[in-house]
Motif scaffolding. Structure first.
Motif, PDB file in Angstrom:
ATOM      1  N   LYS A  64       0.835  -1.210   0.000  1.00 62.75           N
ATOM      2  CA  LYS A  64       0.000   0.000   0.000  1.00 62.75           C
ATOM      3  C   LYS A  64       0.868   1.258   0.000  1.00 62.75           C
ATOM      4  CE  LYS A  64      -4.094  -1.807   2.345  1.00 62.75           C
ATOM      5  NZ  LYS A  64      -5.001  -1.636   3.505  1.00 62.75           N
ATOM      6  N   ILE A  81       1.632   6.462  -6.893  1.00 67.50           N
ATOM      7  CA  ILE A  81       0.529   7.278  -7.399  1.00 67.50           C
ATOM      8  C   ILE A  81       0.822   8.759  -7.191  1.00 67.50           C
ATOM      9  CG2 ILE A  81      -1.890   7.909  -6.984  1.00 67.50           C
ATOM     10  CD1 ILE A  81      -2.445   4.954  -6.427  1.00 67.50           C
ATOM     11  N   SER A 127      -6.261   7.920   0.627  1.00 68.09           N
ATOM     12  CA  SER A 127      -7.183   6.795   0.521  1.00 68.09           C
ATOM     13  C   SER A 127      -6.427   5.503   0.257  1.00 68.09           C
ATOM     14  CB  SER A 127      -8.210   7.059  -0.578  1.00 68.09           C
ATOM     15  OG  SER A 127      -9.056   5.941  -0.762  1.00 68.09           O
ATOM     16  N   LYS A 128      -5.398   5.591  -0.584  1.00 66.78           N
ATOM     17  CA  LYS A 128      -4.592   4.405  -0.891  1.00 66.78           C
ATOM     18  C   LYS A 128      -3.821   3.933   0.323  1.00 66.78           C
ATOM     19  CE  LYS A 128      -3.367   1.466  -4.037  1.00 66.78           C
ATOM     20  NZ  LYS A 128      -4.379   0.586  -4.683  1.00 66.78           N
ATOM     21  N   THR A 165      -6.749  10.862  -3.153  1.00 69.89           N
ATOM     22  CA  THR A 165      -6.448   9.510  -3.661  1.00 69.89           C
ATOM     23  C   THR A 165      -5.272   8.905  -2.911  1.00 69.89           C
ATOM     24  OG1 THR A 165      -7.226  10.194  -5.848  1.00 69.89           O
ATOM     25  CG2 THR A 165      -5.902   8.195  -5.734  1.00 69.89           C
ATOM     26  N   PHE A 166      -4.266   9.737  -2.602  1.00 68.84           N
ATOM     27  CA  PHE A 166      -3.059   9.268  -1.912  1.00 68.84           C
ATOM     28  C   PHE A 166      -3.383   8.754  -0.510  1.00 68.84           C
ATOM     29  CE2 PHE A 166       0.427  10.477   1.012  1.00 68.84           C
ATOM     30  CZ  PHE A 166       1.391   9.578   0.581  1.00 68.84           C
ATOM     31  N   SER A 178       2.573   1.654  -3.469  1.00 76.01           N
ATOM     32  CA  SER A 178       1.607   2.047  -4.498  1.00 76.01           C
ATOM     33  C   SER A 178       1.108   3.478  -4.270  1.00 76.01           C
ATOM     34  CB  SER A 178       0.431   1.074  -4.518  1.00 76.01           C
ATOM     35  OG  SER A 178      -0.255   1.072  -3.275  1.00 76.01           O
ATOM     36  N   ALA A 179       0.938   3.873  -2.991  1.00 75.10           N
ATOM     37  CA  ALA A 179       0.460   5.224  -2.688  1.00 75.10           C
ATOM     38  C   ALA A 179       1.471   6.274  -3.135  1.00 75.10           C
ATOM     39  CB  ALA A 179       0.178   5.360  -1.189  1.00 75.10           C
TER      40      ALA A 179
END
Length: 275
Positions: free
Chosen positions: A25, A32, A82-83, A79-80, A28-29
């Motif tokens: 996570k 992103i 949330s990820k 989005t960040f 990936s965060a």
């Protein structure tokens, strides 16, 4: 002080396990985040180039590009987090409430901003054009985001809010290349109509700033109780309009005086009151 190596080993193992479980996570965060920031930069540059090619006002171009930049950054931040697994519903609700409060407190400014965008996009006038709007006649000096700056003939600066300007009637005297002057001469009934018309026509033909195509017009406009009204309609280039207007008045008056044509003064008709 006694240090339990078994507990330390358990804590370390727990931390390592949490880090291993959470690392996908986390990776990936941040991936992103970095890709998003780079993409936002490219989008912002592209939008700026598009607006410059469309010849939008530089002030509006910068303002819109900055708004788009921060909107995209906020979406990327949501989005960040949330990820990362952080609850975002409360955060989004706070942003919505803040946006509503700001919108309500800036209703007038937002109206002017929207009006400014409409003016710049649809271009009913540009900088340098002479307009008549909201009771103000003058030359447009600057189109700002919220107001339009107009310089009047006596060199006064008037700021007109774009909201009311975009929603009202606008007369643009510079949009067309040529303009027609509408003049009226009132001569006495003792004057020779044909002679007066010939004199006016001669005056117009001798003025190099009066266009011959379309041809100028001279005709009897009206027969009043006190005078014969002659309509005089010469055409001129927009930049020569003022000179043609004033020159026609002056030269026709001089020609009438020389030829003995009497200009009938305006007579205000008074209605008699009855007892």
């Amino acid at each position: 002080m006694y240090l339990d190596t078994k507990n330390v080993a358990d804590y370390a193992a727990t931390i390592i396990k949490v880090f291993i479980d959470y690392s996908p996570k986390l990776i990936s965060a941040f991936l992103i985040l970095f890709v998003g920031l780079y993409t936002i930069r490219i989008i912002n540059r592209l939008i700026r180039r598009i607006m410059v090619k469309r010849e939008l006002d530089p002030t509006l171009t910068k303002f819109l590009a900055d708004i788009l930049l921060w909107v995209l950054r906020v979406l990327l931040f949501v989005t960040f987090i949330s990820k990362l697994g952080i609850e975002t519903s409360s955060f989004v609700a706070i942003l919505g409430a803040m946006g509503l409060a700001i919108g309500l407190s800036l209703q007038g400014s937002l109206s002017n901003f929207a009006g400014g965008m409409l003016i710049i996009v649809f271009k009913p006038f540009k900088v340098g054009h002479t307009i008549d709007a909201q009771g103000v006649f003058g030359t447009v000096s600057e189109i700002q985001i919220f107001v339009t700056k107009v310089i009047t003939a006596n060199n006064q600066t008037v700021f007109i809010p774009n909201g009311i300007l975009s929603n009202g009637n606008i007369i643009n005297y510079s949009l067309e290349k040529i303009r027609r002057a509408d003049l009226t001469f009132a001569i006495s009934y003792d004057s020779d109509i044909k002679k007066a018309k010939d004199l006016i026509t001669s005056v117009l033909n001798e003025n190099p700033k009066v266009l011959q195509s379309p041809p100028p017009e001279v005709f009897v406009k009206n027969l009043t109780d006190s005078a014969i009204q002659l309509a005089v309609r010469p055409w001129a280039n927009s930049e020569d309009f003022g000179d043609v207007f004033t020159d026609t008045l002056e030269n026709c008056k001089t020609a009438f005086d020389t030829a003995g044509i009497v200009i009938q003064p305006y007579v205000k008709e008074m209605s008699s009151a009855t007892n």
